[in-house]
Design a protein around this motif. Structure first.
Motif, PDB file in Angstrom:
ATOM      1  N   ASN A  63       0.838  -1.325   0.094  1.00 12.90           N
ATOM      2  CA  ASN A  63      -0.087   0.076  -0.021  1.00 12.90           C
ATOM      3  C   ASN A  63       0.850   1.177   0.024  1.00 12.90           C
ATOM      4  O   ASN A  63       0.633   2.282   0.809  1.00 12.90           O
ATOM      5  N   GLY A  64       2.095   1.399  -0.902  1.00 11.62           N
ATOM      6  CA  GLY A  64       2.523   2.604  -1.157  1.00 11.62           C
ATOM      7  C   GLY A  64       3.983   2.500  -0.075  1.00 11.62           C
ATOM      8  O   GLY A  64       4.742   3.454  -0.368  1.00 11.62           O
ATOM      9  N   MET A  65       3.858   1.663   1.150  1.00 12.08           N
ATOM     10  CA  MET A  65       5.158   1.699   1.929  1.00 12.08           C
ATOM     11  C   MET A  65       6.128   0.643   1.597  1.00 12.08           C
ATOM     12  O   MET A  65       5.458  -0.375   1.521  1.00 12.08           O
ATOM     13  N   PHE A  66       7.115   1.276   1.626  1.00 14.75           N
ATOM     14  CA  PHE A  66       8.333  -0.084   1.207  1.00 14.75           C
ATOM     15  C   PHE A  66       8.712  -0.958   2.477  1.00 14.75           C
ATOM     16  O   PHE A  66       9.122  -0.591   3.497  1.00 14.75           O
ATOM     17  N   LEU A  67       8.736  -2.126   2.110  1.00 21.21           N
ATOM     18  CA  LEU A  67       9.071  -3.150   3.109  1.00 21.21           C
ATOM     19  C   LEU A  67      10.365  -3.575   3.126  1.00 21.21           C
ATOM     20  O   LEU A  67      11.028  -4.095   3.820  1.00 21.21           O
ATOM     21  N   ALA A  68      10.892  -3.564   1.718  1.00 22.97           N
ATOM     22  CA  ALA A  68      12.193  -4.161   1.648  1.00 22.97           C
ATOM     23  C   ALA A  68      12.742  -3.480   0.299  1.00 22.97           C
ATOM     24  O   ALA A  68      11.896  -3.150  -0.613  1.00 22.97           O
ATOM     25  N   ASP A  69      14.060  -3.262   0.304  1.00 19.86           N
ATOM     26  CA  ASP A  69      14.428  -2.652  -0.974  1.00 19.86           C
ATOM     27  C   ASP A  69      15.986  -3.201  -1.219  1.00 19.86           C
ATOM     28  O   ASP A  69      16.906  -2.447  -0.376  1.00 19.86           O
ATOM     29  N   GLU A  70      16.568  -4.216  -1.950  1.00 16.25           N
ATOM     30  CA  GLU A  70      17.650  -4.761  -1.790  1.00 16.25           C
ATOM     31  C   GLU A  70      18.245  -4.398  -3.514  1.00 16.25           C
ATOM     32  O   GLU A  70      17.742  -4.175  -4.322  1.00 16.25           O
TER      33      GLU A  70
END
Length: 224
Positions: free
Chosen positions: A20-27
């Protein structure tokens, strides 16, 4: 809505998960020893899901870079994306690498993205305030040098930069600005899926954006 996006077509592998538009992970994964960065795609996806206590069945949308870029990288991410989306029966959104790179320009000026396609040709596309005004295409060196660059932000790779620099055209080299292309891709997918029509993004419609034929190497044995 949980959106998983990944990109192995450019300089690194980018894997990003949002909810919902919020980043949970970014690798972001670079080449490691003799392994090309795309080799780490599946293990990275597995690790991200595990860290967030999720399974692939929790994913609502998949997004991927369809090129142009590395032929090996394009094949890797498009194949993985198609298989996952088909098995899960969820939307699959393809985004061109040129659209992703256009997001590096944070100004109000028009954006021209230029990537080397070899043999004196270049991949180009033009965007203005997020809207595509020239679709990705192959452009000759002559055409590239004769473009009007007034009020235009040029995003390029290093080869295109060197060519344009000879003509006194300034560019931003995307590999030198450490932009988070994974977040750009995920955000674009969020926007596209929010405006999608029914069945617009089914897995079977996704095709690689090669723009030119992949290189073919013929073995000495086959030449005989």
């Amino acid at each position: 809505m949980k959106i998983l996006t990944f990109d192995t077509s450019l300089d690194k592998t980018y894997v990003t998960l949002s909810d919902n538009g919020m980043f949970l992970a970014d690798e972001i994964i670079e080449n490691h020893n003799e392994k090309y960065h795309s080799a780490f795609l599946i293990p990275t996806i597995v690790a991200i899901l595990k860290a967030n206590k999720l399974t692939m069945q929790d994913i609502d949308v998949i997004g991927t870079n369809v090129g142009p870029g590395s032929f090996t990288g394009i094949r890797a991410c498009v194949t993985v994306a198609r298989v996952m989306a088909q098995q899960l029966d969820i939307p699959l959104v393809g985004v061109s690498s040129l659209e992703i790179l256009s997001k590096i320009n944070s100004s109000q000026s028009k954006t021209l993205v230029v990537l080397d396609a070899r043999k004196q040709q270049f991949y180009t596309a033009i965007y203005d305030n997020g809207e595509q005004i020239q679709a990705p295409k192959l452009t000759s060196k002559e055409e590239l040098l004769n473009k009007d660059y007034t009020n235009t932000c040029v995003i390029s790779d290093i080869v295109s930069h060197d060519v344009l620099n000879e003509a006194s055209v300034n560019t931003t080299v995307y590999t030198e600005v450490n932009a988070d292309l994974g977040k750009y891709l995920n955000t674009i997918v969020q926007n596209k899926i929010s405006k999608a029509q029914n069945d617009e993004y089914i897995w079977a419609k996704l095709k690689p954006l090669y723009l030119q034929a992949p290189p073919v190497t013929i073995s000495a044995k086959n030449k005989q």
